[in-house]
Write a protein that holds these residues in place. Structure first.
Motif, PDB file in Angstrom:
ATOM      1  N   LEU A  58       0.825  -1.208   0.000  1.00 40.53           N
ATOM      2  CA  LEU A  58       0.000   0.000   0.000  1.00 40.53           C
ATOM      3  C   LEU A  58       0.857   1.254   0.000  1.00 40.53           C
ATOM      4  O   LEU A  58       0.606   2.201  -0.761  1.00 40.53           O
ATOM      5  N   ALA A  59       1.888   1.276   0.819  1.00 37.82           N
ATOM      6  CA  ALA A  59       2.783   2.441   0.870  1.00 37.82           C
ATOM      7  C   ALA A  59       3.455   2.657  -0.478  1.00 37.82           C
ATOM      8  O   ALA A  59       3.553   3.796  -0.958  1.00 37.82           O
ATOM      9  N   CYS A  60       3.892   1.594  -1.115  1.00 38.05           N
ATOM     10  CA  CYS A  60       4.545   1.720  -2.427  1.00 38.05           C
ATOM     11  C   CYS A  60       3.562   2.178  -3.494  1.00 38.05           C
ATOM     12  O   CYS A  60       3.918   2.965  -4.378  1.00 38.05           O
ATOM     13  N   PHE A  61       2.329   1.704  -3.417  1.00 39.38           N
ATOM     14  CA  PHE A  61       1.305   2.145  -4.372  1.00 39.38           C
ATOM     15  C   PHE A  61       1.092   3.644  -4.266  1.00 39.38           C
ATOM     16  O   PHE A  61       1.106   4.360  -5.268  1.00 39.38           O
ATOM     17  N   VAL A  62       0.922   4.135  -3.059  1.00 35.13           N
ATOM     18  CA  VAL A  62       0.693   5.567  -2.857  1.00 35.13           C
ATOM     19  C   VAL A  62       1.928   6.377  -3.236  1.00 35.13           C
ATOM     20  O   VAL A  62       1.824   7.468  -3.801  1.00 35.13           O
ATOM     21  N   ASN A  63       3.118   5.840  -2.974  1.00 35.18           N
ATOM     22  CA  ASN A  63       4.369   6.527  -3.298  1.00 35.18           C
ATOM     23  C   ASN A  63       4.766   6.379  -4.771  1.00 35.18           C
ATOM     24  O   ASN A  63       5.798   6.904  -5.183  1.00 35.18           O
ATOM     25  N   ILE A  64       3.965   5.655  -5.541  1.00 34.95           N
ATOM     26  CA  ILE A  64       4.240   5.371  -6.954  1.00 34.95           C
ATOM     27  C   ILE A  64       5.633   4.737  -7.101  1.00 34.95           C
ATOM     28  O   ILE A  64       6.437   5.117  -7.932  1.00 34.95           O
ATOM     29  N   ASP A  65       5.904   3.765  -6.263  1.00 37.40           N
ATOM     30  CA  ASP A  65       7.153   3.011  -6.290  1.00 37.40           C
ATOM     31  C   ASP A  65       6.830   1.618  -6.825  1.00 37.40           C
ATOM     32  O   ASP A  65       6.681   0.658  -6.074  1.00 37.40           O
ATOM     33  N   ASN A  66       6.707   1.527  -8.151  1.00 38.57           N
ATOM     34  CA  ASN A  66       6.242   0.281  -8.756  1.00 38.57           C
ATOM     35  C   ASN A  66       7.208  -0.879  -8.567  1.00 38.57           C
ATOM     36  O   ASN A  66       6.778  -2.022  -8.473  1.00 38.57           O
ATOM     37  N   GLN A  67       8.486  -0.622  -8.508  1.00 32.96           N
ATOM     38  CA  GLN A  67       9.451  -1.703  -8.339  1.00 32.96           C
ATOM     39  C   GLN A  67       9.262  -2.399  -6.989  1.00 32.96           C
ATOM     40  O   GLN A  67       9.137  -3.624  -6.919  1.00 32.96           O
ATOM     41  N   ASN A  68       9.226  -1.627  -5.910  1.00 34.24           N
ATOM     42  CA  ASN A  68       9.025  -2.221  -4.583  1.00 34.24           C
ATOM     43  C   ASN A  68       7.597  -2.729  -4.409  1.00 34.24           C
ATOM     44  O   ASN A  68       7.373  -3.690  -3.669  1.00 34.24           O
ATOM     45  N   LEU A  69       6.643  -2.108  -5.088  1.00 38.93           N
ATOM     46  CA  LEU A  69       5.265  -2.604  -5.056  1.00 38.93           C
ATOM     47  C   LEU A  69       5.223  -4.022  -5.613  1.00 38.93           C
ATOM     48  O   LEU A  69       4.632  -4.913  -5.007  1.00 38.93           O
ATOM     49  N   GLN A  70       5.861  -4.234  -6.749  1.00 41.48           N
ATOM     50  CA  GLN A  70       5.867  -5.565  -7.351  1.00 41.48           C
ATOM     51  C   GLN A  70       6.579  -6.581  -6.449  1.00 41.48           C
ATOM     52  O   GLN A  70       6.149  -7.737  -6.353  1.00 41.48           O
ATOM     53  N   LEU A  71       7.643  -6.159  -5.788  1.00 38.86           N
ATOM     54  CA  LEU A  71       8.342  -7.064  -4.865  1.00 38.86           C
ATOM     55  C   LEU A  71       7.446  -7.453  -3.689  1.00 38.86           C
ATOM     56  O   LEU A  71       7.383  -8.627  -3.309  1.00 38.86           O
ATOM     57  N   SER A  72       6.765  -6.467  -3.110  1.00 44.60           N
ATOM     58  CA  SER A  72       5.884  -6.748  -1.973  1.00 44.60           C
ATOM     59  C   SER A  72       4.723  -7.648  -2.384  1.00 44.60           C
ATOM     60  O   SER A  72       4.409  -8.628  -1.697  1.00 44.60           O
ATOM     61  N   LEU A  73       4.099  -7.316  -3.510  1.00 45.15           N
ATOM     62  CA  LEU A  73       2.989  -8.144  -3.987  1.00 45.15           C
ATOM     63  C   LEU A  73       3.474  -9.549  -4.330  1.00 45.15           C
ATOM     64  O   LEU A  73       2.786 -10.534  -4.043  1.00 45.15           O
ATOM     65  N   GLY A  74       4.637  -9.651  -4.940  1.00 44.38           N
ATOM     66  CA  GLY A  74       5.189 -10.956  -5.285  1.00 44.38           C
ATOM     67  C   GLY A  74       5.389 -11.841  -4.069  1.00 44.38           C
ATOM     68  O   GLY A  74       5.106 -13.042  -4.109  1.00 44.38           O
ATOM     69  N   GLN A  75       5.876 -11.248  -2.985  1.00 42.20           N
ATOM     70  CA  GLN A  75       6.056 -12.014  -1.747  1.00 42.20           C
ATOM     71  C   GLN A  75       4.716 -12.534  -1.232  1.00 42.20           C
ATOM     72  O   GLN A  75       4.616 -13.675  -0.786  1.00 42.20           O
ATOM     73  N   ILE A  76       3.689 -11.693  -1.312  1.00 42.18           N
ATOM     74  CA  ILE A  76       2.366 -12.116  -0.834  1.00 42.18           C
ATOM     75  C   ILE A  76       1.819 -13.227  -1.723  1.00 42.18           C
ATOM     76  O   ILE A  76       1.369 -14.265  -1.235  1.00 42.18           O
ATOM     77  N   PHE A  77       1.847 -13.024  -3.047  1.00 41.20           N
ATOM     78  CA  PHE A  77       1.292 -14.026  -3.956  1.00 41.20           C
ATOM     79  C   PHE A  77       2.043 -15.349  -3.872  1.00 41.20           C
ATOM     80  O   PHE A  77       1.456 -16.416  -4.024  1.00 41.20           O
ATOM     81  N   GLU A  78       3.325 -15.286  -3.618  1.00 45.15           N
ATOM     82  CA  GLU A  78       4.150 -16.492  -3.552  1.00 45.15           C
ATOM     83  C   GLU A  78       3.985 -17.242  -2.238  1.00 45.15           C
ATOM     84  O   GLU A  78       4.043 -18.470  -2.204  1.00 45.15           O
ATOM     85  N   ASN A  79       3.759 -16.521  -1.149  1.00 45.62           N
ATOM     86  CA  ASN A  79       3.805 -17.148   0.174  1.00 45.62           C
ATOM     87  C   ASN A  79       2.481 -17.220   0.918  1.00 45.62           C
ATOM     88  O   ASN A  79       2.384 -17.984   1.881  1.00 45.62           O
ATOM     89  N   ALA A  80       1.505 -16.432   0.526  1.00 49.61           N
ATOM     90  CA  ALA A  80       0.225 -16.467   1.233  1.00 49.61           C
ATOM     91  C   ALA A  80      -0.436 -17.828   1.028  1.00 49.61           C
ATOM     92  O   ALA A  80      -0.412 -18.389  -0.069  1.00 49.61           O
ATOM     93  N   VAL A  81      -1.020 -18.340   2.077  1.00 47.95           N
ATOM     94  CA  VAL A  81      -1.570 -19.689   2.069  1.00 47.95           C
ATOM     95  C   VAL A  81      -3.000 -19.714   1.531  1.00 47.95           C
ATOM     96  O   VAL A  81      -3.346 -20.560   0.716  1.00 47.95           O
ATOM     97  N   ARG A  82      -3.808 -18.787   1.984  1.00 49.60           N
ATOM     98  CA  ARG A  82      -5.221 -18.781   1.622  1.00 49.60           C
ATOM     99  C   ARG A  82      -5.519 -17.631   0.654  1.00 49.60           C
ATOM    100  O   ARG A  82      -4.845 -16.611   0.664  1.00 49.60           O
ATOM    101  N   PHE A  83      -6.556 -17.794  -0.157  1.00 52.91           N
ATOM    102  CA  PHE A  83      -6.958 -16.720  -1.060  1.00 52.91           C
ATOM    103  C   PHE A  83      -7.301 -15.460  -0.272  1.00 52.91           C
ATOM    104  O   PHE A  83      -6.977 -14.360  -0.694  1.00 52.91           O
ATOM    105  N   GLU A  84      -7.942 -15.633   0.868  1.00 54.50           N
ATOM    106  CA  GLU A  84      -8.320 -14.480   1.690  1.00 54.50           C
ATOM    107  C   GLU A  84      -7.092 -13.653   2.070  1.00 54.50           C
ATOM    108  O   GLU A  84      -7.184 -12.447   2.241  1.00 54.50           O
TER     109      GLU A  84
END
Length: 105
Positions: A58-84
Motif C-alpha cells: 500500500l505504501a509503495c502504491f501511494v508513493n508510486i514506487d512500482n518496483q518495490n510494489l511488485q516485490l511486496s505483492l510478489g512475496q504475498i502471492f508467492e507465500n500467502a496460504v489462503r486466497f483471503e
C-alpha cells in the motif's frame, strides 16, 4: 531476530499511514521485515509478515514506487496460504493497474 521489533515497526507504519506519511510508512516496513527471522512465512510469524508486506504494498502504491510494489505483492502471492490472505494484494494490484491504464493486463 526480534519479532517484537517487527511488530512495533508495523504499528509505526500504520500510524504513519493514518497521517498520510507513506514514505515513512515504507521505511518502517523495511525495518520491520529486517527483524523477521529467515523463515518469516512460517506459522509463528506468518500474520506479521503478511501484515508488513500488505502495508508495504500500500505504501509503495501511494508513493508510486512500482518496483518495490511488485516485490511486496510478489512475496504475498508467492507465500500467502489462503486466497483471503491475497485479497488485499489483488485489490492493490488492480488499483495500480487502473492508475497506470493497464487494466487489460
Amino acid at each position: 531476530m526480534d519479532v517484537s521489533c517487527a511488530k512495533l515497526n508495523l504499528q509505526a507504519c500504520k500510524r504513519s499511514m493514518e497521517v498520510s506519511d507513506f514514505v515513512s510508512a515504507w521505511q518502517y516496513v523495511v525495518y520491520g521485515i529486517s527483524f523477521l527471522p529467515e523463515a518469516k512465512w512460517e506459522s509463528s510469524t506468518y500474520e506479521l509478515s503478511l501484515g508488513l508486506h500488505e502495508a508495504g504494498a500500500l505504501a509503495c502504491f501511494v508513493n508510486i514506487d512500482n518496483q518495490n510494489l511488485q516485490l511486496s505483492l510478489g512475496q504475498i502471492f508467492e507465500n500467502a496460504v489462503r486466497f483471503e490472505d491475497k485479497f488485499k494484494a489483488y485489490y492493490i494490484l488492480i488499483q495500480n493497474l487502473v492508475s497506470l491504464n493497464r487494466l487489460s493486463e
